[in-house]
Scaffold this active site. Structure first.
Site, PDB file in Angstrom:
ATOM      1  N   GLN A  17      -8.369  -9.124  35.387  1.00  0.00           N
ATOM      2  CA  GLN A  17      -9.211  -8.644  34.284  1.00  0.00           C
ATOM      3  C   GLN A  17     -11.097  -9.346  34.348  1.00  0.00           C
ATOM      4  O   GLN A  17     -10.710  -9.809  35.489  1.00  0.00           O
ATOM      5  CB  GLN A  17      -8.833 -10.411  33.483  1.00  0.00           C
ATOM      6  CG  GLN A  17      -7.113  -9.997  32.427  1.00  0.00           C
ATOM      7  CD  GLN A  17      -7.320 -11.624  31.760  1.00  0.00           C
ATOM      8  OE1 GLN A  17      -6.936 -12.340  31.503  1.00  0.00           O
ATOM      9  NE2 GLN A  17      -5.955 -11.760  32.904  1.00  0.00           N
ATOM     10  N   CYS A  74       0.245 -19.562  37.911  1.00  0.00           N
ATOM     11  CA  CYS A  74       0.196 -17.635  38.422  1.00  0.00           C
ATOM     12  C   CYS A  74       1.441 -18.279  39.286  1.00  0.00           C
ATOM     13  O   CYS A  74       1.610 -18.903  39.879  1.00  0.00           O
ATOM     14  CB  CYS A  74      -0.499 -17.918  38.715  1.00  0.00           C
ATOM     15  SG  CYS A  74       0.222 -15.798  39.284  1.00  0.00           S
ATOM     16  N   HIS A 119      -6.060 -17.442  44.022  1.00  0.00           N
ATOM     17  CA  HIS A 119      -6.180 -18.952  42.816  1.00  0.00           C
ATOM     18  C   HIS A 119      -5.283 -19.857  42.755  1.00  0.00           C
ATOM     19  O   HIS A 119      -4.353 -20.173  43.252  1.00  0.00           O
ATOM     20  CB  HIS A 119      -6.441 -17.520  42.110  1.00  0.00           C
ATOM     21  CG  HIS A 119      -5.450 -17.340  40.646  1.00  0.00           C
ATOM     22  ND1 HIS A 119      -5.258 -16.514  39.833  1.00  0.00           N
ATOM     23  CD2 HIS A 119      -4.344 -16.477  41.236  1.00  0.00           C
ATOM     24  CE1 HIS A 119      -3.866 -16.605  39.094  1.00  0.00           C
ATOM     25  NE2 HIS A 119      -3.337 -16.134  40.422  1.00  0.00           N
ATOM     26  N   HIS A 167      -9.013 -20.907  36.159  1.00  0.00           N
ATOM     27  CA  HIS A 167      -8.785 -20.379  37.157  1.00  0.00           C
ATOM     28  C   HIS A 167     -10.235 -21.491  38.353  1.00  0.00           C
ATOM     29  O   HIS A 167     -10.897 -21.104  37.746  1.00  0.00           O
ATOM     30  CB  HIS A 167      -8.779 -19.622  38.041  1.00  0.00           C
ATOM     31  CG  HIS A 167      -7.805 -18.204  36.877  1.00  0.00           C
ATOM     32  ND1 HIS A 167      -7.172 -17.485  36.883  1.00  0.00           N
ATOM     33  CD2 HIS A 167      -8.385 -17.740  35.553  1.00  0.00           C
ATOM     34  CE1 HIS A 167      -6.871 -16.536  35.936  1.00  0.00           C
ATOM     35  NE2 HIS A 167      -7.468 -16.529  35.315  1.00  0.00           N
ATOM     36  N   SER A 210      -5.861 -15.358  30.304  1.00  0.00           N
ATOM     37  CA  SER A 210      -4.436 -15.855  31.254  1.00  0.00           C
ATOM     38  C   SER A 210      -4.367 -17.462  31.318  1.00  0.00           C
ATOM     39  O   SER A 210      -3.292 -17.410  31.063  1.00  0.00           O
ATOM     40  CB  SER A 210      -4.681 -15.274  32.572  1.00  0.00           C
ATOM     41  OG  SER A 210      -4.441 -13.735  32.774  1.00  0.00           O
TER      42      SER A 210
HETATM   43  N1  LIG Z   1      -2.840  -5.743  40.608  1.00  0.00           N
HETATM   44  C1  LIG Z   1      -2.684  -6.839  40.670  1.00  0.00           C
HETATM   45  N2  LIG Z   1      -2.595  -7.933  42.255  1.00  0.00           N
HETATM   46  N3  LIG Z   1      -1.344  -7.342  39.791  1.00  0.00           N
HETATM   47  C2  LIG Z   1      -1.345  -7.132  38.900  1.00  0.00           C
HETATM   48  C3  LIG Z   1      -2.626  -8.289  38.750  1.00  0.00           C
HETATM   49  C4  LIG Z   1      -3.346  -8.201  36.150  1.00  0.00           C
HETATM   50  C5  LIG Z   1      -3.949  -8.581  36.001  1.00  0.00           C
HETATM   51  N4  LIG Z   1      -3.603 -10.154  35.911  1.00  0.00           N
HETATM   52  C6  LIG Z   1      -4.852 -11.239  35.464  1.00  0.00           C
HETATM   53  O1  LIG Z   1      -5.568 -11.016  35.378  1.00  0.00           O
HETATM   54  C7  LIG Z   1      -4.858 -12.109  36.267  1.00  0.00           C
HETATM   55  C8  LIG Z   1      -5.873 -13.469  35.842  1.00  0.00           C
HETATM   56  C9  LIG Z   1      -5.940 -12.805  37.463  1.00  0.00           C
HETATM   57  C10 LIG Z   1      -4.279 -12.917  38.380  1.00  0.00           C
HETATM   58  C11 LIG Z   1      -3.799 -13.094  37.555  1.00  0.00           C
HETATM   59  C12 LIG Z   1      -3.006 -12.659  37.532  1.00  0.00           C
HETATM   60  C13 LIG Z   1      -1.906 -13.487  36.418  1.00  0.00           C
HETATM   61  C14 LIG Z   1      -2.112 -14.572  35.142  1.00  0.00           C
HETATM   62  O2  LIG Z   1      -0.617 -14.758  34.647  1.00  0.00           O
HETATM   63  P1  LIG Z   1      -0.403 -13.922  33.330  1.00  0.00           P
HETATM   64  O3  LIG Z   1      -2.227 -14.669  32.421  1.00  0.00           O
HETATM   65  O4  LIG Z   1      -0.104 -12.284  33.357  1.00  0.00           O
HETATM   66  O5  LIG Z   1       0.909 -15.005  32.643  1.00  0.00           O
HETATM   67  N5  LIG Z   1      -0.577 -13.023  36.933  1.00  0.00           N
HETATM   68  C15 LIG Z   1       0.145 -11.797  37.207  1.00  0.00           C
HETATM   69  O6  LIG Z   1      -0.426 -10.592  36.906  1.00  0.00           O
HETATM   70  C16 LIG Z   1      -4.536  -7.879  34.882  1.00  0.00           C
HETATM   71  N6  LIG Z   1      -5.461  -6.912  34.193  1.00  0.00           N
HETATM   72  O7  LIG Z   1      -3.992  -8.692  34.146  1.00  0.00           O
END
Ligand SMILES: N=C(N)NCCC[C@H](NC(=O)[C@@H]1CCC/C1=C/[C@H](COP(=O)(O)O)NC=O)C(N)=O
Length: 158
Positions: free
Chosen positions: A126, A108, A55, A152, A149
């Site tokens: 999310q 990210c 992403h 994307h 976040s």
């Molecule tokens: N399980 C795996 N591999 N890693 C944990 C991911 C946790 C998840 N994260 C997201 O949903 C955001 C949107 C999609 C990607 C993502 C990345 C975020 C974006 O940056 P931030 O808003 O956090 O500063 N950075 C890391 O988490 C969440 N449930 O919050």
């Protein structure tokens, strides 16, 4: 393929599917009694339990964490972020590699890996991100997706 109300889930620790009964909260590795094995195989082929995506995230001032390796205080508006994301969509359509653009611009920490989030199952990302990611064909790039976040572009790679 599965007798109601059994569902199939993915075990991250064992890296394979297991079966879960939401009422009894029972979970097991083997297919429940009465499973139609062929139908289950077909279902799993069409409904992956996990996907792997890259992403490109552009954060804005309303992001849940308006900071990144690029800027410790992000003040971009959501509209400006969407305009910038559209410019990256253009560049993808002109043949530039998703990984290169994510490395160049993503807010990210996955930018270091060309935006690669690795494999994830339902319930990890999310909801808005998850539903788009699981609906993408392998190799396809999404339209802009908004989450807490930021905004994307998602590319499904597996
Ligand atoms: N399980 C795996 N591999 N890693 C944990 C991911 C946790 C998840 N994260 C997201 O949903 C955001 C949107 C999609 C990607 C993502 C990345 C975020 C974006 O940056 P931030 O808003 O956090 O500063 N950075 C890391 O988490 C969440 N449930 O919050």
């Amino acid at each position: 393929g599965l007798p109601e109300p059994w569902t199939v889930r993915f075990s991250k620790s064992k890296r394979r599917e297991y079966f879960f009964h939401p009422e009894t909260k029972q979970s097991q590795w083997e297919e429940p009694e009465g499973t139609d094995h062929q139908q289950l195989k077909q279902y799993l082929a069409e409904h992956p339990l996990r996907v792997r995506c890259l992403h490109l995230l552009i954060k804005h001032r309303d992001s849940r964490r308006p900071a990144s390796h690029r800027s410790e205080h992000i003040t971009l508006s959501k509209e400006e972020a969407l305009q910038e994301l559209a410019a990256y969509q253009q560049r993808l359509e002109q043949g530039e590699r998703f990984e290169d653009l994510a490395r160049e611009r993503s807010d990210c920490s996955s930018f270091k890996r060309g935006g690669d989030l690795g494999h994830f199952a339902h319930g990890e990302m999310q909801p808005a991100f998850e539903s788009v990611a699981f609906a993408l064909p392998v190799g396809a790039v999404s339209a802009p997706v908004e989450t807490d976040s930021g905004v994307h572009l998602i590319k499904r790679v597996a």
